[in-house]
Design a protein around this motif. Structure first.
Motif, mmCIF file in Angstrom:
data_model
loop_
_atom_site.group_PDB
_atom_site.id
_atom_site.type_symbol
_atom_site.label_atom_id
_atom_site.label_comp_id
_atom_site.label_asym_id
_atom_site.label_seq_id
_atom_site.Cartn_x
_atom_site.Cartn_y
_atom_site.Cartn_z
ATOM 1 N N THR A 1 0.761 -1.095 0.244
ATOM 2 C CA THR A 1 0.137 -0.118 0.068
ATOM 3 C C THR A 1 0.689 1.386 -0.102
ATOM 4 O OG1 THR A 1 -0.125 -0.124 2.423
ATOM 5 C CG2 THR A 1 -1.956 -1.103 1.122
ATOM 6 N N VAL B 1 -9.458 1.246 -0.306
ATOM 7 C CA VAL B 1 -9.597 -0.241 -0.382
ATOM 8 C C VAL B 1 -10.774 -0.690 -0.576
ATOM 9 C CG1 VAL B 1 -9.167 -0.379 1.897
ATOM 10 C CG2 VAL B 1 -8.446 -1.929 0.279
ATOM 11 N N LEU C 1 -7.150 0.364 -4.505
ATOM 12 C CA LEU C 1 -6.733 -1.058 -4.173
ATOM 13 C C LEU C 1 -8.084 -2.161 -3.875
ATOM 14 C CD1 LEU C 1 -4.630 -3.361 -3.490
ATOM 15 C CD2 LEU C 1 -4.605 -2.491 -1.367
#
Length: 558
Positions: free
Chosen positions: A248, A401, A257
């Motif tokens: 990350t 994410v 992500l």
């Protein structure tokens, strides 16, 4: 973390209990860059320079521990270890000069160095890590425990250095003398340093012999805290180049992500079909006792178990036959995704036929939703799995994410219940569903996720729905042939577990399986001087991880 109770060496138990922390240490940006031979020299010099503060703190701590000990043999061992530290301090100037460091230049300890050394000296002063996890020493009798507590707070750093030295040596063994930090690695992977680590562990064992279980737990807490502080120290090193870990961190925070994971045997210890079978048998038993369901009462639990066993055997035998039939006669010379997709259609058809057989058997009828939820809440997940998904939730404020579960599980309610402790709302679950009348299953399954083709179709759909204004990065974690297409299409495909059929099928179509840590070291060598993406899907390379802790360390760090 393992408890202090149990047989064997206390030091050994504490180290085994810190396995997770040793993985996090290996996956720090500093260690990965060092292993790759790409660590900036100024960063390494700063790391070496900090060592003087640790040596001085260790010397002082040994001196304080010796004063507390009332055993002559222990005093002698402590004194010997302190002399070794003093000897290192004597040659410190010449060592740092070898690495191009001016010994006359004042070096300021970084906050992580001070945090560990202050923790150690507070422990040696009887404050037990600044009051963490235990009380303050108040009587002369209690003072004798301080030596054990102090050594317990020192041992992890020495053992971790020995562990990392050997691990780095293993990954450097094919590079000859070309690695810029070979001399440093040779020092900490040497037999003499291993002897040093063993010596302090033997001392810790000796000092721990007369302690109570509660006192051993105090040492274990100190040991664990020291490991955490050591990892903080590695993470505090100033890394100036792009790094592949944590995943990350390499990429811009505005990137999206998407994390995907299988469920059965990827997240769980047992396959969900076996769990649902047990619930069905239990439901039949309950119905037979209450007499409220005449149809269920006619199904004896023993008969149902025999039926489930027969279905399971048939599945296993036919699955093996199906795998054999889809393998080409010759191994592909290069990665052949198109042929793999075509051949996996056979597996898709097989899985659909199997589900039809289960539905037609009627064995899933009569299961109460409440029983499914209870079973899900008690479901045993792989070590580190729950912590992984909790970490995903924790970082969502900082990292863009999404997290998805893609599963063949017959009942998504089981999955939802398994992640009910703070994860469900943040997980997008894509699986099959039970059909219910009220809260009792009809035996029918709403079949939406039955095959590798279904999984990859959903995988593609989820990625297609992401904003086109941002770069998309995808990670897929799986364990079986059913995950293979998703694993390969993801930017990073991570295989957990040891499925022989997955590896056989993959290799036959030109897929390479690379252990995650060596793969990261290789990737680090490929990272250009300016930040850019080094991962891409359909490369034909999958990474193998031994645990969720490894995956956690790679994606997020400690």
């Amino acid at each position: 973390m393992a408890t202090a109770a149990g047989e064997g060496s206390a030091a050994r138990r504490f180290w085994i209990g810190s396995k997770k922390e040793s993985v996090f240490a290996s996956y720090t940006p500093f260690m990965v860059c060092l292993a790759a031979g790409k660590l900036d020299m100024d960063t390494f010099r700063d790391f070496i320079a900090q060592d003087v503060y640790f040596l001085k703190a260790f010397s002082h701590a040994y001196e304080m521990a010796e004063e507390c000990s009332d055993d002559d043999d222990a005093k002698a061992a402590i004194n010997e270890l302190r002399k070794a530290v003093l000897d290192k301090l004597k040659v410190y100037d010449s060592v740092v000069q070898e690495w191009g460091i001016d010994p006359n230049k004042e070096i300021i300890p970084n906050p992580a160095t001070l945090k560990y050394t202050e923790f150690l000296l507070a422990t040696a002063d009887g404050k037990i890590g600044g009051g963490k996890g235990a009380g303050k020493i108040v009587t002369p009798f209690e003072k004798t425990k301080v030596a054990a507590y102090t050594v317990g707070a020192m041992t992890p750093r020495i053992r971790l250095f020995a562990f990392l030295g050997k691990e780095l040596q293993f990954h450097m063994q094919y590079e000859g003398n070309g690695h810029p930090y070979k001399k440093w690695v040779d020092t900490y992977s040497s037999a003499s340093f291993e002897a040093c680590a063993s010596q302090i562990e033997e001392l810790l064992d000796k000092l721990s012999v007369s302690l109570t279980g509660e006192e051993l737990q105090i040492i274990e807490k100190l040991y664990h805290r020291a490991m955490e502080l050591e990892i903080e120290f590695y993470n505090a090193q100033p890394i100036v180049q792009p790094v592949v870990v944590p995943f990350t961190k390499l990429h811009d925070a505005t990137n999206h992500l998407a994390i995907f994971s299988d469920f059965d045997l990827t997240c769980t210890v047992l396959d969900s079909s076996a769990i649902l079978a047990e619930i069905a048998i239990l439901s039949a038993f309950k119905a037979g006792q209450s007499g409220t369901d005449n149809l269920s009462a006619q199904r004896l639990p023993s008969d149902m178990r025999n039926s489930w066993d027969a279905l399971s055997r048939q599945y296993t035998e036919e699955h093996e036959q199906c795998i054999e039939s889809l393998l080409p006669s010759e191994q592909a010379k290069a990665f052949d995704y198109e042929s793999l997709c075509k051949n996996l259609e056979q597996l898709s058809n097989f899985e659909k036929r199997t589900n039809c057989r289960v539905i037609e058997s009627g064995l899933l009828k009569g299961i109460h939703l409440e029983d499914i939820k209870k079973a899900g809440e008690r479901l045993v997940l792989q070590d580190g799995c729950r912590e992984f998904f909790q970490k995903v939730i924790k970082i969502k404020e900082k990292v863009n994410v999404d997290c998805h579960i893609l599963s063949y599980c017959w009942c998504a309610d089981l999955i939802r219940s398994a992640f009910s402790s703070g994860c469900t709302d943040d997980l997008s679950i894509h699986s099959n569903e039970f059909n219910y009348e009220g809260s009792v299953s009809t035996g029918e399954i709403v079949r939406t996720m039955e095959s590798p083709m279904d999984k990859v179709k959903t995988f593609r759909s989820m990625l297609a729905n992401l904003s086109s204004e941002k770069k998309h990065l995808s990670v897929y974690i799986g364990d079986s042939v059913g995950d293979l297409l998703c694993l390969l299409e993801a930017d990073v495909g991570i295989v957990i577990g040891s499925s022989i059929s997955l590896r056989r099928v993959g290799e036959q179509f030109g897929v390479s399986f690379v252990p995650l840590y060596p793969g990261l070291i290789k990737k680090q060598r490929e990272v250009p001087s300016e930040d850019s993406l080094v991962w891409n899907g359909l490369s034909g390379v999958l990474y193998t991880a031994s645990s969720w802790t490894e995956i956690h360390a790679f994606l997020f760090g400690a």
